[in-house]
Design a protein around this motif. Structure first.
Motif, short mmCIF file in Angstrom:
data_model
loop_
_atom_site.label_atom_id
_atom_site.label_comp_id
_atom_site.label_asym_id
_atom_site.label_seq_id
_atom_site.Cartn_x
_atom_site.Cartn_y
_atom_site.Cartn_z
N SER A 246 0.84 -1.21 0.00
CA SER A 246 0.00 0.00 0.00
C SER A 246 0.87 1.25 0.00
O SER A 246 0.51 2.25 -0.63
CB SER A 246 -0.96 -0.01 1.18
OG SER A 246 -0.26 -0.14 2.40
N HIS B 141 0.53 4.16 -2.70
CA HIS B 141 0.24 5.51 -2.21
C HIS B 141 1.26 6.53 -2.75
O HIS B 141 0.89 7.59 -3.24
CB HIS B 141 0.24 5.51 -0.68
CG HIS B 141 -0.10 6.84 -0.10
ND1 HIS B 141 -1.37 7.36 -0.15
CD2 HIS B 141 0.68 7.77 0.51
CE1 HIS B 141 -1.36 8.56 0.41
NE2 HIS B 141 -0.13 8.83 0.83
N LEU C 101 0.51 7.28 -6.28
CA LEU C 101 -0.68 8.12 -6.48
C LEU C 101 -0.38 9.59 -6.18
O LEU C 101 -0.67 10.47 -6.99
CB LEU C 101 -1.82 7.64 -5.58
CG LEU C 101 -2.51 6.33 -5.93
CD1 LEU C 101 -3.67 6.07 -4.98
CD2 LEU C 101 -3.02 6.36 -7.36
N PRO D 23 -6.13 13.45 -4.27
CA PRO D 23 -5.67 12.08 -3.98
C PRO D 23 -6.75 11.26 -3.29
O PRO D 23 -6.89 10.08 -3.56
CB PRO D 23 -4.46 12.31 -3.06
CG PRO D 23 -3.97 13.67 -3.39
CD PRO D 23 -5.19 14.47 -3.77
N GLU D 24 -7.56 11.92 -2.47
CA GLU D 24 -8.62 11.20 -1.73
C GLU D 24 -9.66 10.64 -2.70
O GLU D 24 -10.09 9.50 -2.57
CB GLU D 24 -9.32 12.12 -0.71
CG GLU D 24 -8.45 12.55 0.47
CD GLU D 24 -7.36 13.54 0.09
OE1 GLU D 24 -7.58 14.35 -0.86
OE2 GLU D 24 -6.27 13.49 0.69
N THR E 270 -8.18 7.84 -4.71
CA THR E 270 -8.02 6.67 -3.86
C THR E 270 -9.35 5.93 -3.74
O THR E 270 -9.41 4.71 -3.90
CB THR E 270 -7.54 7.11 -2.45
OG1 THR E 270 -6.29 7.78 -2.62
CG2 THR E 270 -7.35 5.93 -1.53
N GLN E 271 -10.42 6.69 -3.49
CA GLN E 271 -11.72 6.05 -3.32
C GLN E 271 -12.19 5.40 -4.62
O GLN E 271 -12.72 4.28 -4.60
CB GLN E 271 -12.76 7.06 -2.81
CG GLN E 271 -14.06 6.42 -2.35
CD GLN E 271 -13.84 5.27 -1.34
OE1 GLN E 271 -13.14 5.44 -0.34
NE2 GLN E 271 -14.40 4.09 -1.61
N ARG F 13 -10.30 2.19 -5.14
CA ARG F 13 -10.85 1.15 -4.25
C ARG F 13 -12.13 0.56 -4.82
O ARG F 13 -12.32 -0.65 -4.81
CB ARG F 13 -11.20 1.77 -2.89
CG ARG F 13 -10.05 1.92 -1.96
CD ARG F 13 -10.61 2.39 -0.61
NE ARG F 13 -9.56 2.96 0.19
CZ ARG F 13 -9.66 4.09 0.89
NH1 ARG F 13 -10.79 4.77 0.88
NH2 ARG F 13 -8.65 4.51 1.60
N ILE G 100 -5.31 -0.04 -0.83
CA ILE G 100 -5.27 1.30 -1.44
C ILE G 100 -5.51 2.36 -0.37
O ILE G 100 -6.62 2.52 0.09
CB ILE G 100 -6.35 1.46 -2.54
CG1 ILE G 100 -6.37 0.24 -3.48
CG2 ILE G 100 -6.15 2.76 -3.29
CD1 ILE G 100 -5.35 0.20 -4.55
#
Ligand SMILES: Nc1nc2c(ncn2[C@@H]2O[C@H](COP(=O)(O)OP(=O)(O)OP(=O)(O)O)[C@@H](O)[C@H]2O)c(=O)[nH]1
Ligand SMILES: [Mg+2]
Length: 301
Positions: A15, A19, A22, A71-72, A75-76, A79, A301
Protein backbone atom coordinates in the motif's frame (compact mmCIF):
# COMPACT_ATOMS: atom_id res chain seq x y z
CA UNK A 1 -5.52 -6.18 16.86
CA UNK A 2 -8.50 -6.74 14.56
CA UNK A 3 -8.04 -8.72 11.37
CA UNK A 4 -8.51 -5.58 9.27
CA UNK A 5 -5.88 -3.67 11.25
CA UNK A 6 -3.46 -6.56 10.90
CA UNK A 7 -4.22 -6.96 7.19
CA UNK A 8 -3.59 -3.26 6.68
CA UNK A 9 -0.32 -3.25 8.53
CA UNK A 10 0.94 -6.44 6.84
CA UNK A 11 0.08 -5.04 3.41
CA UNK A 12 1.94 -1.81 4.16
CA UNK A 13 4.82 -2.50 1.78
CA UNK A 14 2.33 -2.79 -1.08
CA UNK A 15 0.00 0.00 0.00
CA UNK A 16 2.94 2.34 0.66
CA UNK A 17 4.22 1.82 -2.85
CA UNK A 18 0.81 2.45 -4.39
CA UNK A 19 0.24 5.51 -2.21
CA UNK A 20 3.56 7.07 -3.19
CA UNK A 21 2.71 6.43 -6.84
CA UNK A 22 -0.68 8.12 -6.48
CA UNK A 23 0.39 11.26 -4.63
CA UNK A 24 3.35 11.82 -6.92
CA UNK A 25 1.24 12.60 -9.96
CA UNK A 26 -2.18 13.59 -8.74
CA UNK A 27 -1.18 16.59 -6.65
CA UNK A 28 -2.97 19.57 -8.09
CA UNK A 29 -3.69 18.08 -11.52
CA UNK A 30 -6.45 16.89 -13.73
CA UNK A 31 -6.61 13.24 -14.64
CA UNK A 32 -5.59 13.32 -18.28
CA UNK A 33 -4.06 10.55 -20.38
CA UNK A 34 -0.62 11.15 -18.88
CA UNK A 35 -2.11 10.82 -15.40
CA UNK A 36 -3.88 7.63 -16.36
CA UNK A 37 -0.61 6.24 -17.69
CA UNK A 38 1.07 7.05 -14.40
CA UNK A 39 -1.70 5.30 -12.53
CA UNK A 40 -1.23 2.29 -14.78
CA UNK A 41 2.53 2.30 -14.14
CA UNK A 42 1.94 2.53 -10.38
CA UNK A 43 -0.31 -0.52 -10.53
CA UNK A 44 2.11 -2.47 -12.70
CA UNK A 45 4.85 -1.76 -10.16
CA UNK A 46 2.67 -3.35 -7.47
CA UNK A 47 2.24 -6.52 -9.58
CA UNK A 48 -1.31 -5.95 -10.78
CA UNK A 49 -0.14 -7.18 -14.17
CA UNK A 50 -0.32 -5.32 -17.48
CA UNK A 51 -3.90 -6.33 -18.31
CA UNK A 52 -5.44 -5.46 -14.94
CA UNK A 53 -3.38 -2.29 -14.53
CA UNK A 54 -4.69 -1.03 -17.87
CA UNK A 55 -8.29 -2.06 -17.13
CA UNK A 56 -8.33 -0.51 -13.65
CA UNK A 57 -6.68 2.75 -14.72
CA UNK A 58 -9.13 3.08 -17.61
CA UNK A 59 -12.08 2.46 -15.29
CA UNK A 60 -10.84 5.18 -12.93
CA UNK A 61 -10.14 7.55 -15.84
CA UNK A 62 -13.67 7.03 -17.14
CA UNK A 63 -15.02 8.36 -13.86
CA UNK A 64 -12.77 11.42 -13.71
CA UNK A 65 -11.36 12.20 -17.12
CA UNK A 66 -10.54 15.88 -17.46
CA UNK A 67 -11.50 16.58 -13.85
CA UNK A 68 -9.42 17.95 -11.05
CA UNK A 69 -8.98 15.02 -8.71
CA UNK A 70 -7.73 15.05 -5.18
CA UNK A 71 -5.67 12.08 -3.98
CA UNK A 72 -8.62 11.20 -1.73
CA UNK A 73 -11.10 11.05 -4.62
CA UNK A 74 -8.72 9.04 -6.73
CA UNK A 75 -8.02 6.67 -3.86
CA UNK A 76 -11.72 6.05 -3.32
CA UNK A 77 -12.36 5.49 -7.02
CA UNK A 78 -9.52 3.05 -7.26
CA UNK A 79 -10.85 1.15 -4.25
CA UNK A 80 -14.29 0.99 -5.84
CA UNK A 81 -13.15 -0.32 -9.22
CA UNK A 82 -10.81 -2.75 -7.51
CA UNK A 83 -13.61 -4.10 -5.35
CA UNK A 84 -15.74 -4.60 -8.47
CA UNK A 85 -12.93 -6.42 -10.26
CA UNK A 86 -12.16 -8.67 -7.30
CA UNK A 87 -15.84 -9.48 -6.83
CA UNK A 88 -16.20 -11.02 -10.29
CA UNK A 89 -14.69 -14.37 -9.34
CA UNK A 90 -15.00 -14.19 -5.56
CA UNK A 91 -16.74 -16.97 -3.67
CA UNK A 92 -16.22 -18.09 -0.09
CA UNK A 93 -14.61 -21.38 0.81
CA UNK A 94 -17.37 -23.39 2.45
CA UNK A 95 -17.79 -27.05 3.29
CA UNK A 96 -20.41 -28.43 0.90
CA UNK A 97 -23.31 -30.48 2.22
CA UNK A 98 -22.46 -33.97 0.98
CA UNK A 99 -23.33 -37.35 2.43
CA UNK A 100 -19.73 -38.40 3.15
CA UNK A 101 -16.77 -36.20 4.10
CA UNK A 102 -16.03 -33.19 1.91
CA UNK A 103 -12.54 -33.33 0.43
CA UNK A 104 -10.25 -30.37 -0.21
CA UNK A 105 -6.81 -30.85 -1.77
CA UNK A 106 -4.03 -28.33 -1.21
CA UNK A 107 -1.64 -28.34 -4.13
CA UNK A 108 1.28 -26.23 -5.33
CA UNK A 109 5.04 -26.19 -5.72
CA UNK A 110 7.39 -26.62 -2.79
CA UNK A 111 7.69 -23.87 -0.24
CA UNK A 112 4.52 -22.00 -1.20
CA UNK A 113 2.79 -22.69 2.10
CA UNK A 114 0.60 -25.77 1.51
CA UNK A 115 1.32 -27.47 4.81
CA UNK A 116 0.98 -24.35 6.93
CA UNK A 117 -2.20 -23.40 5.06
CA UNK A 118 -3.63 -26.89 5.61
CA UNK A 119 -2.93 -26.54 9.33
CA UNK A 120 -4.41 -23.06 9.54
CA UNK A 121 -7.49 -24.12 7.54
CA UNK A 122 -7.96 -27.07 9.90
CA UNK A 123 -8.00 -24.68 12.86
CA UNK A 124 -10.28 -22.27 11.01
CA UNK A 125 -12.93 -24.87 10.12
CA UNK A 126 -12.61 -26.59 13.49
CA UNK A 127 -13.38 -23.19 15.01
CA UNK A 128 -16.57 -23.05 12.93
CA UNK A 129 -17.66 -26.37 14.42
CA UNK A 130 -16.71 -28.57 11.45
CA UNK A 131 -15.20 -31.99 12.22
CA UNK A 132 -11.89 -31.91 10.35
CA UNK A 133 -9.12 -34.44 9.62
CA UNK A 134 -5.74 -33.58 8.12
CA UNK A 135 -4.31 -36.05 5.60
CA UNK A 136 -0.51 -36.13 5.18
CA UNK A 137 -0.34 -37.08 1.51
CA UNK A 138 3.21 -35.76 1.14
CA UNK A 139 4.27 -39.31 2.05
CA UNK A 140 7.78 -39.24 0.61
CA UNK A 141 9.22 -36.84 3.18
CA UNK A 142 9.07 -37.77 6.85
CA UNK A 143 9.67 -34.13 7.76
CA UNK A 144 6.51 -33.15 5.90
CA UNK A 145 4.42 -35.53 7.99
CA UNK A 146 6.06 -34.27 11.21
CA UNK A 147 5.32 -30.68 10.22
CA UNK A 148 1.65 -31.46 9.59
CA UNK A 149 1.45 -33.41 12.87
CA UNK A 150 2.42 -30.27 14.78
CA UNK A 151 -0.38 -28.37 13.04
CA UNK A 152 -2.89 -31.16 13.72
CA UNK A 153 -2.02 -31.01 17.42
CA UNK A 154 -2.25 -27.23 17.46
CA UNK A 155 -5.65 -27.33 15.76
CA UNK A 156 -6.83 -30.31 17.84
CA UNK A 157 -7.75 -32.44 14.82
CA UNK A 158 -6.75 -36.01 13.88
CA UNK A 159 -3.87 -36.60 11.48
CA UNK A 160 -4.20 -39.41 8.96
CA UNK A 161 -0.78 -40.58 7.88
CA UNK A 162 0.42 -43.39 5.67
CA UNK A 163 3.19 -45.90 5.92
CA UNK A 164 6.62 -44.71 4.92
CA UNK A 165 6.60 -43.84 1.18
CA UNK A 166 3.07 -45.15 0.71
CA UNK A 167 1.53 -44.14 -2.60
CA UNK A 168 -0.32 -40.89 -1.82
CA UNK A 169 -3.32 -42.04 -3.84
CA UNK A 170 -3.64 -45.18 -1.73
CA UNK A 171 -3.41 -43.12 1.47
CA UNK A 172 -6.11 -40.75 0.21
CA UNK A 173 -8.31 -43.73 -0.67
CA UNK A 174 -7.93 -45.27 2.80
CA UNK A 175 -8.36 -41.92 4.48
CA UNK A 176 -11.73 -41.37 2.86
CA UNK A 177 -13.11 -44.62 4.27
CA UNK A 178 -11.66 -43.83 7.68
CA UNK A 179 -13.03 -40.29 7.66
CA UNK A 180 -16.45 -41.59 6.76
CA UNK A 181 -16.34 -44.15 9.55
CA UNK A 182 -15.19 -41.53 12.06
CA UNK A 183 -17.87 -38.99 11.15
CA UNK A 184 -15.40 -36.49 9.71
CA UNK A 185 -17.03 -33.68 7.71
CA UNK A 186 -13.94 -32.28 6.01
CA UNK A 187 -10.72 -33.94 4.87
CA UNK A 188 -7.91 -31.48 4.20
CA UNK A 189 -5.29 -33.19 2.07
CA UNK A 190 -1.74 -31.79 2.14
CA UNK A 191 0.13 -32.88 -1.00
CA UNK A 192 3.77 -32.96 -2.08
CA UNK A 193 5.22 -29.91 -3.83
CA UNK A 194 8.22 -31.51 -5.43
CA UNK A 195 8.47 -34.72 -7.41
CA UNK A 196 11.13 -35.54 -9.98
CA UNK A 197 9.41 -33.52 -12.68
CA UNK A 198 6.36 -31.29 -13.02
CA UNK A 199 4.81 -34.07 -15.09
CA UNK A 200 5.27 -36.56 -12.23
CA UNK A 201 3.64 -34.05 -9.92
CA UNK A 202 0.61 -33.61 -12.21
CA UNK A 203 0.27 -37.37 -12.66
CA UNK A 204 0.40 -37.94 -8.92
CA UNK A 205 -2.33 -35.33 -8.35
CA UNK A 206 -4.39 -36.79 -11.19
CA UNK A 207 -4.20 -40.24 -9.62
CA UNK A 208 -5.32 -38.89 -6.24
CA UNK A 209 -8.30 -37.24 -7.90
CA UNK A 210 -9.24 -40.47 -9.72
CA UNK A 211 -9.18 -42.65 -6.61
CA UNK A 212 -11.28 -40.07 -4.75
CA UNK A 213 -13.89 -40.16 -7.49
CA UNK A 214 -14.25 -43.92 -7.09
CA UNK A 215 -15.61 -43.27 -3.61
CA UNK A 216 -17.53 -40.08 -4.26
CA UNK A 217 -17.84 -38.87 -7.83
CA UNK A 218 -18.33 -35.29 -6.59
CA UNK A 219 -14.95 -35.34 -4.82
CA UNK A 220 -12.54 -33.64 -4.48
CA UNK A 221 -14.84 -30.73 -3.73
CA UNK A 222 -12.09 -28.16 -3.98
CA UNK A 223 -8.58 -28.34 -5.41
CA UNK A 224 -6.85 -25.32 -3.95
CA UNK A 225 -3.64 -24.01 -5.46
CA UNK A 226 -1.39 -22.36 -2.88
CA UNK A 227 0.73 -19.57 -4.36
CA UNK A 228 3.51 -17.47 -2.83
CA UNK A 229 2.89 -13.75 -3.48
CA UNK A 230 6.60 -12.93 -3.38
CA UNK A 231 7.41 -14.99 -6.47
CA UNK A 232 6.07 -12.63 -9.14
CA UNK A 233 5.95 -14.18 -12.60
CA UNK A 234 6.49 -17.70 -11.21
CA UNK A 235 3.09 -17.53 -9.51
CA UNK A 236 1.51 -16.90 -12.92
CA UNK A 237 3.37 -19.78 -14.54
CA UNK A 238 2.20 -22.08 -11.75
CA UNK A 239 -1.40 -20.86 -11.92
CA UNK A 240 -1.47 -21.65 -15.62
CA UNK A 241 0.18 -25.07 -15.22
CA UNK A 242 -2.11 -26.20 -12.39
CA UNK A 243 -5.20 -24.78 -14.04
CA UNK A 244 -4.48 -26.66 -17.25
CA UNK A 245 -3.44 -29.96 -15.66
CA UNK A 246 -4.75 -30.24 -12.12
CA UNK A 247 -8.30 -28.91 -12.29
CA UNK A 248 -7.83 -26.30 -9.58
CA UNK A 249 -10.96 -24.57 -8.32
CA UNK A 250 -9.46 -21.67 -6.38
CA UNK A 251 -6.44 -20.07 -4.80
CA UNK A 252 -4.78 -19.35 -1.51
CA UNK A 253 -2.18 -16.59 -1.80
CA UNK A 254 0.40 -16.57 0.99
CA UNK A 255 3.25 -14.33 2.15
CA UNK A 256 1.54 -11.07 1.26
CA UNK A 257 3.21 -9.66 4.38
CA UNK A 258 6.72 -9.83 2.97
CA UNK A 259 6.16 -8.12 -0.33
CA UNK A 260 5.22 -4.97 -2.23
CA UNK A 261 3.46 -7.22 -4.77
CA UNK A 262 -0.04 -7.06 -3.26
CA UNK A 263 -1.59 -6.49 -6.67
CA UNK A 264 -0.75 -10.06 -7.61
CA UNK A 265 -3.98 -11.21 -5.95
CA UNK A 266 -5.93 -9.14 -8.47
CA UNK A 267 -3.91 -10.31 -11.46
CA UNK A 268 -4.11 -14.00 -10.52
CA UNK A 269 -7.83 -14.03 -9.83
CA UNK A 270 -8.73 -12.07 -12.98
CA UNK A 271 -6.27 -13.60 -15.43
CA UNK A 272 -7.15 -17.20 -14.51
CA UNK A 273 -10.81 -16.64 -13.58
CA UNK A 274 -10.39 -18.20 -10.16
CA UNK A 275 -11.66 -17.23 -6.72
CA UNK A 276 -9.13 -16.34 -4.04
CA UNK A 277 -10.39 -18.27 -1.03
CA UNK A 278 -7.94 -17.20 1.64
CA UNK A 279 -4.93 -14.93 1.97
CA UNK A 280 -1.91 -15.38 4.22
CA UNK A 281 -0.20 -12.42 5.83
CA UNK A 282 2.10 -14.13 8.32
CA UNK A 283 3.13 -17.34 9.98
CA UNK A 284 0.76 -17.53 12.92
CA UNK A 285 -2.57 -19.35 13.03
CA UNK A 286 -4.78 -16.31 12.67
CA UNK A 287 -2.73 -14.91 9.76
CA UNK A 288 -4.70 -16.92 7.20
CA UNK A 289 -8.19 -15.51 6.70
CA UNK A 290 -11.01 -15.54 4.14
CA UNK A 291 -10.54 -13.16 1.27
CA UNK A 292 -12.99 -10.28 1.11
CA UNK A 293 -12.76 -8.04 -2.01
CA UNK A 294 -13.89 -4.81 -0.34
CA UNK A 295 -11.74 -5.31 2.72
CA UNK A 296 -8.72 -6.14 0.57
CA UNK A 297 -9.23 -3.10 -1.65
CA UNK A 298 -9.46 -0.86 1.41
CA UNK A 299 -6.39 -2.32 3.03
CA UNK A 300 -4.32 -2.15 -0.17
CA UNK A 301 -5.27 1.30 -1.44
N1 LIG B 1 5.65 -14.62 6.10
C1 LIG B 1 4.84 -15.62 5.78
N2 LIG B 1 5.33 -16.87 5.75
C2 LIG B 1 4.50 -17.87 5.41
C3 LIG B 1 3.14 -17.64 5.08
N3 LIG B 1 2.58 -18.84 4.78
C4 LIG B 1 3.56 -19.77 4.91
N4 LIG B 1 4.73 -19.20 5.30
C5 LIG B 1 6.03 -19.85 5.53
O1 LIG B 1 6.51 -20.44 4.33
C6 LIG B 1 7.32 -21.57 4.61
C7 LIG B 1 6.93 -22.74 3.74
O2 LIG B 1 5.64 -23.18 4.10
P1 LIG B 1 5.16 -24.70 3.97
O3 LIG B 1 3.75 -24.73 4.46
O4 LIG B 1 6.12 -25.63 4.57
O5 LIG B 1 5.19 -24.86 2.39
P2 LIG B 1 4.81 -26.15 1.53
O6 LIG B 1 4.10 -25.66 0.32
O7 LIG B 1 4.11 -27.14 2.36
O8 LIG B 1 6.24 -26.68 1.11
P3 LIG B 1 6.66 -28.19 0.67
O9 LIG B 1 6.06 -29.13 1.64
O10 LIG B 1 8.15 -28.15 0.68
O11 LIG B 1 6.13 -28.39 -0.72
C8 LIG B 1 7.16 -21.82 6.11
O12 LIG B 1 8.29 -21.33 6.78
C9 LIG B 1 5.93 -21.02 6.48
O13 LIG B 1 5.93 -20.59 7.82
C10 LIG B 1 2.65 -16.28 5.11
O14 LIG B 1 1.48 -15.97 4.81
N5 LIG B 1 3.55 -15.33 5.47
MG1 LIG C 1 4.51 -29.08 2.81
Amino acid sequence: MSWFARLKSRLSKSSGKIHRGLVSFVTGGVLDEAGRQELEDTLIAADFGVTQAAALSLAVAKRHRGQDVSPETLTQSLRDVLTDTLSVHARPLVVPAVSGPAVFFLVGVNGNGKTTSAGKLAAYFQGLGVRVALVAADTFRAAAVDQLRVWAQRAGVPLYEGKDKQDPASLVYESYARAKAEGIQLMLVDTAGRLHTKQDLMESLGKMVRVMKKQDDTAPHEVILVLDATTGQAAHTQAKLFKDHAGITGLIVTKLDGTARGGVVVALSSDYALPVFMIGVGESLEDLQPFDPKEYAEALI
